[in-house]
Design an enzyme around this catalytic site. Structure first.
Site, mmCIF file in Angstrom:
data_model
loop_
_atom_site.group_PDB
_atom_site.id
_atom_site.type_symbol
_atom_site.label_atom_id
_atom_site.label_comp_id
_atom_site.label_asym_id
_atom_site.label_seq_id
_atom_site.Cartn_x
_atom_site.Cartn_y
_atom_site.Cartn_z
ATOM 1 N N ASP A 23 -43.028 -21.917 18.656
ATOM 2 C CA ASP A 23 -42.052 -20.818 18.526
ATOM 3 C C ASP A 23 -42.020 -20.018 19.810
ATOM 4 O O ASP A 23 -40.984 -19.498 20.189
ATOM 5 C CB ASP A 23 -42.421 -19.751 17.466
ATOM 6 C CG ASP A 23 -42.980 -20.277 16.189
ATOM 7 O OD1 ASP A 23 -42.524 -21.328 15.756
ATOM 8 O OD2 ASP A 23 -43.877 -19.603 15.633
ATOM 9 N N HIS A 40 -46.450 -19.891 15.840
ATOM 10 C CA HIS A 40 -46.796 -21.291 16.128
ATOM 11 C C HIS A 40 -46.653 -21.461 17.645
ATOM 12 O O HIS A 40 -45.787 -20.825 18.260
ATOM 13 C CB HIS A 40 -45.806 -22.289 15.530
ATOM 14 C CG HIS A 40 -45.621 -22.258 14.047
ATOM 15 N ND1 HIS A 40 -44.816 -21.356 13.424
ATOM 16 C CD2 HIS A 40 -46.100 -23.079 13.074
ATOM 17 C CE1 HIS A 40 -44.820 -21.611 12.116
ATOM 18 N NE2 HIS A 40 -45.586 -22.647 11.879
#
Ligand code: XUL
Ligand code: CO
Length: 437
Positions: free
Chosen positions: A104, A101
């Protein structure tokens, strides 16, 4: 930079007799199974979020994970440093893919412009490490659920400002995924659902979600991103009802709004069980619409009611997954993506290796068993024979859509009461599968 896992060398195949926990017992990347290497069949992928960014908290306690590479500053510099750690891990493990993501890999800035800049800076580091190691991006995605602005959802938020923010974030995440050669892009509707219908206009929210995804399709064409979009079904958690509840509800939504040509499904085991389905059910129903794209490989705990995201170790589970994947002719852009995390008690960095090695071995065994079952052919012929009555003239007329109730009545009048049923032989087939497991 010093190595993050200095005690771990490249994980090699030791074979079934190996007693070294840091060797593969079954996954042998270059071994051929039915004309294709294990590596190409399985297309393993490591997720950035659980593996490198999850502190392992649970609803009752804070994180326990020892992650020496994380200075907990949330700084861009630390995020860039972590890229090297991630690729050291993935390279030593020998997984060909990873997934992330946006949030992240890179920290949220004070403004969305700053967040975009942070992501660009980390993407440069990711690109360098991809080039150095040959590890590729399976798919990218945007985190539209952690920040409090997404409290009511993102594309289904009643607040248009949030909808627009989410659009800007997905636009950027798609660009970066494309720049990094990502083979797909995933939408998991983190908070696209509701907690109560007292405050929810469901039809309007679904229309908004469809409009959002159509904009993504338009943008995909604009930037020339060729990979598929994936929708990842999940019935609940964090909301009590997520619109992408299960494969069938996703397929219905995609068809209703004319989106099906652009989407495939990314099926996750623990989400299937939360939906009250077997993983195999979700895979088969996706395959029936030619819409199985990728899998998030994990498992839940039947005695814990939430999405525990455990590593898959159950050989029956992996066998069933691989039977489905082989039946559909193999994965193309998708992979076996370990959306899984080590237990809170398994807090040391080395546990990340044990977990992935176990998951990869379990899938390698599943692959070999599924291949052997298919080669043997008895299971498939049983299923085929079970429908033998449909090979008659009447059966063919029904299947071609040309029969009427009058034809059925004429058949029933002639045949009289049904005496032609045969056993389903469930137990015999379970025994047959056990010959291979
Ligand atoms: C959440 C989940 C996500 C998606 C990507 O349950 O599975 O991590 O895979 O957003
Ligand atoms: Co997932």
């Amino acid at each position: 930079m010093a190595e993050a896992f200095p005690d771990v060398k490249k994980i090699v195949y030791g074979g079934p007799k190996s007693r070294n926990p840091l060797e593969f017992k079954h996954y042998n990347a270059t071994e051929m199974v039915g004309g294709k290497t294990m590596k190409d069949h399985l297309r393993f992928s490591v997720v950035y979020w659980h593996t490198f960014s999850n502190p392992l908290g649970d609803p009752f306690g804070m994180g326990t994970a020892l992650r020496p590479w994380d200075d907990n500053s949330g700084s861009l510099a630390n995020a860039i440093k972590k890229v090297k750690v991630a690729f050291e891990f993935i390279e030593k493990l020998g997984a060909p893919y990873y997934a992330f993501h946006d949030r992240d890999v890179s920290p949220e800035g004070a403004t969305i412009q700053e967040s975009h800049k942070n992501l660009d800076a980390v993407a440069r580091a990711l690109k360098e490490e991809q080039d150095r190691t040959g590890v590729k991006l399976l798919w990218g995605t945007a985190n539209l659920f952690s920040n409090k602005r997404f409290m009511h959802g993102a594309a289904t938020s009643p607040n248009l400002d949030v909808f627009a923010f989410a659009g800007a974030q997905v636009k950027k995440a798609m660009e970066v995924t494309h720049e990094l050669g990502g083979e797909g892009y995933t939408f998991w509707g983190g908070r696209e659902g509701y907690s109560t219908l007292w405050n929810t206009d469901m039809k309007r929210e679904l229309d908004h979600l469809a409009a959002f995804l159509h904009m993504a399709v338009d943008y995909k064409k604009q930037i020339g991103f060729a990979g598929p979009f994936y929708i990842e079904p999940k019935p609940m958690e964090p909301t009590k009802h997520q619109y992408d509840s299960d494969a069938e509800s996703c397929l219905n939504f995609l068809r209703t709004y004319g989106l099906l040509p652009y989407f495939k499904l990314n099926i996750e085991t623990n989400h299937a069980s939360l939906a009250g389905h077997e993983m195999e059910h979700e895979l088969r129903i996706s395959m029936a619409s030619d819409a199985l794209g990728s899998i998030d490989a994990n498992t839940g705990d039947p005695l814990v009611g939430w999405d525990t995201d455990q590593f898959p170790t159950d050989i029956y589970l992996t066998t069933k997954c691989m039977l489905c994947i082989l039946d559909m002719g193999g994965l193309t852009t998708g992979g076996v993506n370990f959306d899984a995390k080590v237990r809170r008690e398994s807090f040391e960095p080395i546990d990340l290796f044990h977990a992935h090695i176990g998951g990869m071995d379990a899938f390698a065994r599943g692959l070999k068993i599924a291949h052997a079952i298919r080669e043997d052919g008895r299971l498939a012929s049983f299923v085929k024979d079970r429908y033998a009555s449909w090979n008659s003239d009447l059966g063919k007329t029904v299947e071609s859509g040309k029969a009427s109730f009058a034809d059925l009545e004429a058949h029933a009048f002639k045949a009289g009461d049904v005496t032609s049923n045969v056993s389903g032989r469930q137990e015999m087939l379970e025994n047959l599968v056990n010959e291979f497991v």
